[in-house]
Design an enzyme around this catalytic site. Structure first.
Site, PDB file in Angstrom:
ATOM      1  CB  SER A   1     -10.684  -1.095   6.802  1.00 10.18           C
ATOM      2  OG  SER A   1      -9.373  -1.198   7.345  1.00 10.18           O
TER       3      SER A   1
ATOM      4  CG  HIS B   1     -10.662  -0.548   2.716  1.00 10.78           C
ATOM      5  ND1 HIS B   1     -10.676   0.269   1.580  1.00 10.78           N
ATOM      6  CD2 HIS B   1      -9.866   0.098   3.330  1.00 10.78           C
ATOM      7  CE1 HIS B   1     -10.081   1.411   1.729  1.00 10.78           C
ATOM      8  NE2 HIS B   1      -9.485   1.519   2.776  1.00 10.78           N
TER       9      HIS B   1
ATOM     10  CG  ASP C   1      -6.611   1.177   5.381  1.00 11.34           C
ATOM     11  OD1 ASP C   1      -7.012   1.948   4.340  1.00 11.34           O
ATOM     12  OD2 ASP C   1      -7.392   0.190   6.098  1.00 11.34           O
TER      13      ASP C   1
ATOM     14  CG  MET D   1      -1.387   2.999   6.226  1.00 11.72           C
ATOM     15  SD  MET D   1      -1.888   3.861   7.814  1.00 11.72           S
ATOM     16  CE  MET D   1      -3.438   3.351   7.798  1.00 11.72           C
TER      17      MET D   1
ATOM     18  CG  HIS E   1      -6.957   3.813   1.227  1.00 13.16           C
ATOM     19  ND1 HIS E   1      -7.386   4.137   2.441  1.00 13.16           N
ATOM     20  CD2 HIS E   1      -6.477   4.736   0.583  1.00 13.16           C
ATOM     21  CE1 HIS E   1      -7.445   5.319   2.636  1.00 13.16           C
ATOM     22  NE2 HIS E   1      -6.855   5.714   1.449  1.00 13.16           N
TER      23      HIS E   1
ATOM     24  CG  MET F   1      -3.796   6.067   3.042  1.00 14.81           C
ATOM     25  SD  MET F   1      -4.434   5.634   4.605  1.00 14.81           S
ATOM     26  CE  MET F   1      -4.489   3.877   4.135  1.00 14.81           C
TER      27      MET F   1
ATOM     28  CG  MET G   1      -9.341   9.824   3.393  1.00 17.02           C
ATOM     29  SD  MET G   1      -9.055   8.036   3.709  1.00 17.02           S
ATOM     30  CE  MET G   1      -9.081   7.931   5.434  1.00 17.02           C
TER      31      MET G   1
ATOM     32  CG  PHE H   1      -3.315   5.787  13.496  1.00 20.23           C
ATOM     33  CD1 PHE H   1      -2.441   5.057  13.850  1.00 20.23           C
ATOM     34  CD2 PHE H   1      -2.905   7.257  13.339  1.00 20.23           C
ATOM     35  CE1 PHE H   1      -1.105   5.532  13.967  1.00 20.23           C
ATOM     36  CE2 PHE H   1      -1.669   7.750  13.193  1.00 20.23           C
ATOM     37  CZ  PHE H   1      -0.814   6.915  13.573  1.00 20.23           C
TER      38      PHE H   1
ATOM     39  CG  ASP I   1     -11.307   4.379   4.584  1.00 19.61           C
ATOM     40  OD1 ASP I   1     -11.615   3.863   5.742  1.00 19.61           O
ATOM     41  OD2 ASP I   1     -10.300   4.441   3.930  1.00 19.61           O
TER      42      ASP I   1
HETATM   43  C1  DX5 Z   1      -7.461   5.152   7.858  1.00 24.62           C
HETATM   44  C2  DX5 Z   1      -7.722   3.964   6.853  1.00 24.62           C
HETATM   45  C3  DX5 Z   1      -9.142   3.245   7.108  1.00 24.62           C
HETATM   46  C4  DX5 Z   1      -9.462   2.920   8.469  1.00 24.62           C
HETATM   47  C5  DX5 Z   1     -10.695   2.267   8.637  1.00 24.62           C
HETATM   48  O1  DX5 Z   1      -6.347   5.770   7.376  1.00 24.62           O
HETATM   49  O2  DX5 Z   1      -7.661   4.149   5.588  1.00 24.62           O
HETATM   50  O3  DX5 Z   1      -9.275   2.250   6.255  1.00 24.62           O
HETATM   51  O4  DX5 Z   1      -8.513   2.451   9.214  1.00 24.62           O
HETATM   52  O5  DX5 Z   1     -10.987   2.080  10.244  1.00 24.62           O
HETATM   53  P1  DX5 Z   1     -12.003   2.545  11.110  1.00 24.62           P
HETATM   54  O6  DX5 Z   1     -13.264   2.292  10.323  1.00 24.62           O
HETATM   55  O7  DX5 Z   1     -11.883   1.879  12.174  1.00 24.62           O
HETATM   56  O8  DX5 Z   1     -12.045   4.044  11.052  1.00 24.62           O
HETATM   57 ZN    ZN Z   2      -8.600   3.048   3.902  1.00 23.76          ZN
END
Ligand code: DX5
Ligand code: ZN
Length: 218
Positions: free
Chosen positions: A6, A29, A31, A33, A62, A64, A133, A139, A171
């Site tokens: 990620s 990956h 993220d 958000m 991903h 969110m 998850m 975060f 994840d």
């Molecule tokens: C969390 C994300 C993850 C996460 C991964 O909401 O979807 O992808 O940030 O980071 P680590 O490996 O630091 O938990």
């Molecule tokens: Zn993620």
């Protein structure tokens, strides 16, 4: 077996350089958000498009976000090869998964820690990946929630029982300490953010995580 770092905790001022560091990974990956589905705001379509442009490996998005029914197809159109939306946010998850697949991308279904897999067991074949998850989304850098492993195992069992080719992604909090536990439970696709980007050598860490998983696949 796939290692998908990620980029959430990489240096955003040098996305190209940070992506180059993980060129030995299977997927990057990303993220997304929106500050509504989760209490954090990262990036949207224009930045994801730029990432797709410069990445040497395929992009695993991903989402969110609220209302993925409306927004997710745009990430497929932008060139993401895998688009995961959340079960809790989608109004019509089957329609959305079918739409994504019809666009030629892999459709993923994401589950927050308190969302069970059971309502989806009969429709697993509608998805290419189930993202379980292992932290509350929002975060990077949080601790792996071990109590998610039974959900990973039940998902893996159902996939194998029906002879499906659906990936099981974990994840959140995946690191040298937890990756083998997730592999033993039945995960085959591993997202690691801080474990990779906080390591001295991200490239070497990807190889190290991969070596830990080899031999642990079901
Ligand atoms: C969390 C994300 C993850 C996460 C991964 O909401 O979807 O992808 O940030 O980071 P680590 O490996 O630091 O938990
Ligand atoms: Zn993620």
């Amino acid at each position: 077996m796939r290692i998908n770092p990620s980029i959430l905790n990489c240096d955003f001022s040098d996305l190209k350089g940070e992506l180059h560091k993980i060129r030995n990974a299977d997927w990057a990956h990303v993220d997304v958000m929106d500050n509504h589905f989760v209490p954090n705001l990262t990036m949207g379509l224009p930045i994801v498009e730029a990432i797709i442009e410069v990445s040497e490996i395929p992009i695993d998005t991903h989402l969110m976000i609220e209302d993925p029914d409306r927004w997710a197809p745009q990430y497929a159109e932008a060139g993401a090869k895998s688009v995961t939306f959340h079960a809790e946010a989608a109004a019509a998850p089957l329609r959305l998964a079918r739409e994504l697949r019809s666009m030629g991308v892999r459709a993923g279904l994401g589950l927050k820690p308190a969302t069970p897999i059971e309502p989806y067991l009969d429709i697993l074949d509608e998805f290419d990946m189930i993202l379980i998850m292992t932290v509350e989304p929002g975060f990077g850098g949080q601790s792996f929630i071990h109590s998610m492993m039974p959900k990973v195992s039940r998902t893996r069992e159902a996939i194998d029982k029906h002879g499906l080719d659906v990936w099981v992604q974990v994840d959140g909090g995946v690191s040298r300490d937890t990756i083998e536990i997730a592999a033993d439970a039945g995960a085959d696709t591993f997202v690691a953010g801080s474990a990779v980007y906080k390591a001295e050598d991200a490239y070497a860490e990807v190889d190290h995580l991969r070596s830990l998983v080899l031999g642990h696949t079901h």
